[in-house]
Motif scaffolding. Structure first.
Motif, mmCIF file in Angstrom:
data_model
loop_
_atom_site.group_PDB
_atom_site.id
_atom_site.type_symbol
_atom_site.label_atom_id
_atom_site.label_comp_id
_atom_site.label_asym_id
_atom_site.label_seq_id
_atom_site.Cartn_x
_atom_site.Cartn_y
_atom_site.Cartn_z
ATOM 1 N N ASP A 42 -32.727 10.675 -9.697
ATOM 2 C CA ASP A 42 -32.397 11.119 -8.250
ATOM 3 C C ASP A 42 -30.893 11.602 -8.257
ATOM 4 O O ASP A 42 -30.776 12.478 -7.377
ATOM 5 C CB ASP A 42 -32.661 10.166 -7.277
ATOM 6 N N ILE A 43 -30.171 11.070 -9.172
ATOM 7 C CA ILE A 43 -28.583 11.547 -8.969
ATOM 8 C C ILE A 43 -28.424 12.887 -9.118
ATOM 9 O O ILE A 43 -27.910 13.405 -8.361
ATOM 10 C CB ILE A 43 -27.777 10.774 -10.111
ATOM 11 N N PRO A 44 -29.070 13.591 -10.310
ATOM 12 C CA PRO A 44 -28.666 15.036 -10.270
ATOM 13 C C PRO A 44 -29.451 15.634 -9.193
ATOM 14 O O PRO A 44 -28.919 16.689 -8.747
ATOM 15 C CB PRO A 44 -29.383 15.677 -11.692
ATOM 16 N N ILE A 45 -30.458 15.207 -8.567
ATOM 17 C CA ILE A 45 -31.203 16.010 -7.657
ATOM 18 C C ILE A 45 -30.424 15.802 -6.215
ATOM 19 O O ILE A 45 -30.166 16.648 -5.507
ATOM 20 C CB ILE A 45 -32.516 15.237 -7.406
ATOM 21 N N LEU A 46 -29.710 14.409 -5.997
ATOM 22 C CA LEU A 46 -28.801 14.215 -4.947
ATOM 23 C C LEU A 46 -27.662 15.178 -5.025
ATOM 24 O O LEU A 46 -27.215 15.844 -4.108
ATOM 25 C CB LEU A 46 -28.451 12.824 -4.757
ATOM 26 N N ILE A 47 -27.154 15.440 -6.312
ATOM 27 C CA ILE A 47 -26.085 16.444 -6.236
ATOM 28 C C ILE A 47 -26.172 17.772 -6.113
ATOM 29 O O ILE A 47 -25.694 18.639 -5.407
ATOM 30 C CB ILE A 47 -25.509 16.279 -7.872
ATOM 31 N N GLY A 48 -27.617 18.021 -6.479
ATOM 32 C CA GLY A 48 -28.103 19.528 -6.159
ATOM 33 C C GLY A 48 -28.414 19.734 -4.769
ATOM 34 O O GLY A 48 -28.119 20.870 -3.971
ATOM 35 N N ILE A 113 -26.625 6.417 2.961
ATOM 36 C CA ILE A 113 -27.275 5.050 3.551
ATOM 37 C C ILE A 113 -28.375 5.381 4.333
ATOM 38 O O ILE A 113 -29.358 4.426 4.188
ATOM 39 C CB ILE A 113 -25.995 4.484 4.560
ATOM 40 N N LEU A 114 -28.320 6.224 5.260
ATOM 41 C CA LEU A 114 -29.504 6.641 6.021
ATOM 42 C C LEU A 114 -30.757 7.180 5.051
ATOM 43 O O LEU A 114 -31.935 6.858 5.450
ATOM 44 C CB LEU A 114 -29.119 7.501 7.107
ATOM 45 N N GLY A 115 -30.315 7.909 4.243
ATOM 46 C CA GLY A 115 -31.509 8.316 3.433
ATOM 47 C C GLY A 115 -31.991 7.210 2.390
ATOM 48 O O GLY A 115 -33.333 7.160 2.223
ATOM 49 N N LYS A 157 -33.037 0.967 -5.937
ATOM 50 C CA LYS A 157 -33.151 2.000 -6.729
ATOM 51 C C LYS A 157 -32.172 3.357 -6.074
ATOM 52 O O LYS A 157 -31.183 3.935 -6.398
ATOM 53 C CB LYS A 157 -34.625 2.587 -6.929
ATOM 54 N N ALA A 158 -32.709 3.475 -4.783
ATOM 55 C CA ALA A 158 -31.748 4.721 -3.946
ATOM 56 C C ALA A 158 -30.299 4.320 -3.692
ATOM 57 O O ALA A 158 -29.498 5.263 -3.715
ATOM 58 C CB ALA A 158 -32.811 4.731 -2.620
ATOM 59 N N GLY A 159 -30.225 3.024 -3.425
ATOM 60 C CA GLY A 159 -28.775 2.534 -3.292
ATOM 61 C C GLY A 159 -27.883 2.659 -4.511
ATOM 62 O O GLY A 159 -27.012 3.188 -4.379
ATOM 63 N N VAL A 160 -28.286 2.415 -5.580
ATOM 64 C CA VAL A 160 -27.515 2.476 -6.863
ATOM 65 C C VAL A 160 -27.424 3.795 -7.080
ATOM 66 O O VAL A 160 -26.134 4.566 -7.564
ATOM 67 C CB VAL A 160 -28.463 1.978 -8.128
ATOM 68 N N ASN A 161 -28.550 4.721 -7.135
ATOM 69 C CA ASN A 161 -28.330 6.365 -7.107
ATOM 70 C C ASN A 161 -27.373 6.912 -6.306
ATOM 71 O O ASN A 161 -26.803 7.842 -6.737
ATOM 72 C CB ASN A 161 -29.715 6.924 -7.260
ATOM 73 N N SER A 162 -27.308 6.398 -5.045
ATOM 74 C CA SER A 162 -26.626 6.868 -4.095
ATOM 75 C C SER A 162 -24.988 6.613 -4.272
ATOM 76 O O SER A 162 -24.112 7.432 -3.998
ATOM 77 C CB SER A 162 -26.989 6.446 -2.670
ATOM 78 N N LEU A 163 -24.742 5.354 -4.734
ATOM 79 C CA LEU A 163 -23.474 5.113 -5.052
ATOM 80 C C LEU A 163 -23.002 5.845 -6.356
ATOM 81 O O LEU A 163 -21.788 6.216 -6.116
ATOM 82 C CB LEU A 163 -23.370 3.393 -5.383
ATOM 83 N N ILE A 164 -23.745 5.842 -7.303
ATOM 84 C CA ILE A 164 -23.423 6.943 -8.622
ATOM 85 C C ILE A 164 -22.863 8.346 -7.909
ATOM 86 O O ILE A 164 -22.158 8.741 -8.533
ATOM 87 C CB ILE A 164 -24.043 6.790 -9.833
ATOM 88 N N THR A 165 -23.818 8.820 -7.215
ATOM 89 C CA THR A 165 -23.768 10.157 -6.544
ATOM 90 C C THR A 165 -22.576 10.269 -6.041
ATOM 91 O O THR A 165 -21.667 11.220 -6.261
ATOM 92 C CB THR A 165 -24.965 10.355 -5.702
ATOM 93 N N VAL A 166 -22.229 9.601 -4.965
ATOM 94 C CA VAL A 166 -20.753 9.438 -4.329
ATOM 95 C C VAL A 166 -19.708 9.392 -5.282
ATOM 96 O O VAL A 166 -18.561 10.159 -5.143
ATOM 97 C CB VAL A 166 -20.578 8.260 -3.307
ATOM 98 N N LEU A 167 -19.623 8.647 -6.534
ATOM 99 C CA LEU A 167 -18.681 8.383 -7.521
ATOM 100 C C LEU A 167 -18.401 9.880 -8.189
ATOM 101 O O LEU A 167 -17.666 10.162 -8.777
ATOM 102 C CB LEU A 167 -18.983 7.494 -8.385
ATOM 103 N N LEU A 168 -19.589 10.609 -8.528
ATOM 104 C CA LEU A 168 -19.845 11.694 -9.361
ATOM 105 C C LEU A 168 -19.666 13.073 -8.851
ATOM 106 O O LEU A 168 -18.977 13.916 -9.139
ATOM 107 C CB LEU A 168 -21.043 11.489 -10.180
ATOM 108 N N TYR A 169 -20.096 13.126 -7.398
ATOM 109 C CA TYR A 169 -20.407 14.432 -6.863
ATOM 110 C C TYR A 169 -18.860 15.628 -6.759
ATOM 111 O O TYR A 169 -19.365 16.638 -7.249
ATOM 112 C CB TYR A 169 -20.701 14.276 -5.525
#
Length: 192
Positions: A42-48, A113-115, A157-169
């Protein structure tokens, strides 16, 4: 036209990265429910979704889910495709929608967070109705796992992917999604 081609190319790359991530990284979080595996797809999808909006995020979700469902996650079949589309669509719709309105780091964090919360709640409902039909197990058995296993799994799962997304975006955005804007800023700084 050039910008549209670039956007499609970047989106295709994000789907490819998502599929590769599922292939390379997937492991169970709860031994009692080893079929629920964490993966960073989900990380690349969140970035998109942050780069191009929630509708693009849902499109990325559908394409990545179908490709994964016929390749690296073929064992889960239609059930896996449907559940991935539901889970990730909720995550990117809420996160990307909030970020679309409030394009700040705070907006991204609130959206994620809400997502994450929305994904956890929706997946409880989806599992109640969809899992018994596809897996052939009694609804009561699935319901008994909703609070102790399914909700925490989706939140983690969503929390870890969200955290990584914030760090990478921002880095990904600067170098891959919007490199022309970065080049213009650099050129402006060097001109007298």
């Amino acid at each position: 036209m050039k910008e549209k081609t670039r956007k499609l190319t970047v989106m295709a790359m994000l789907v490819a990265i998502s599929v590769v991530l599922v292939y390379l990284i997937h492991f169970p979080i709860f031994p009692a429910a080893a079929f629920l595996e964490y993966d960073p797809a989900d990380i690349p999808i969140l970035i998109g979704a942050f780069a191009y909006g929630p509708v693009a995020g849902i499109l990325l979700t559908v394409v990545a889910s179908v490709i994964q469902g016929f390749t690296v996650s073929a064992g889960s079949g239609a059930y896996g495709i449907i559940m991935h589309i539901i889970a990730t669509s909720v995550l990117v719709l809420v996160s990307g929608g909030i970020y679309l309105v409030r394009r700040t780091k705070g907006g991204a964090i609130v959206g994620l967070i809400l997502g994450t919360i929305a994904m956890g709640l929706v997946m409880m409902v989806a599992n109640h109705f969809i899992t018994p039909a596809f897996m052939g197990v009694p609804t009561e058995m699935v319901d008994a796992m909703l609070l102790p296993v399914i909700l925490p799994f989706n939140l983690i799962k969503a929390g870890v992917n969200s955290l990584i997304t914030v760090l990478l975006y921002k880095t990904v955005s600067r170098h891959i999604i919007h490199p022309a804007a970065r080049a213009r800023k650099t050129q402006d700084k060097t001109e007298p």
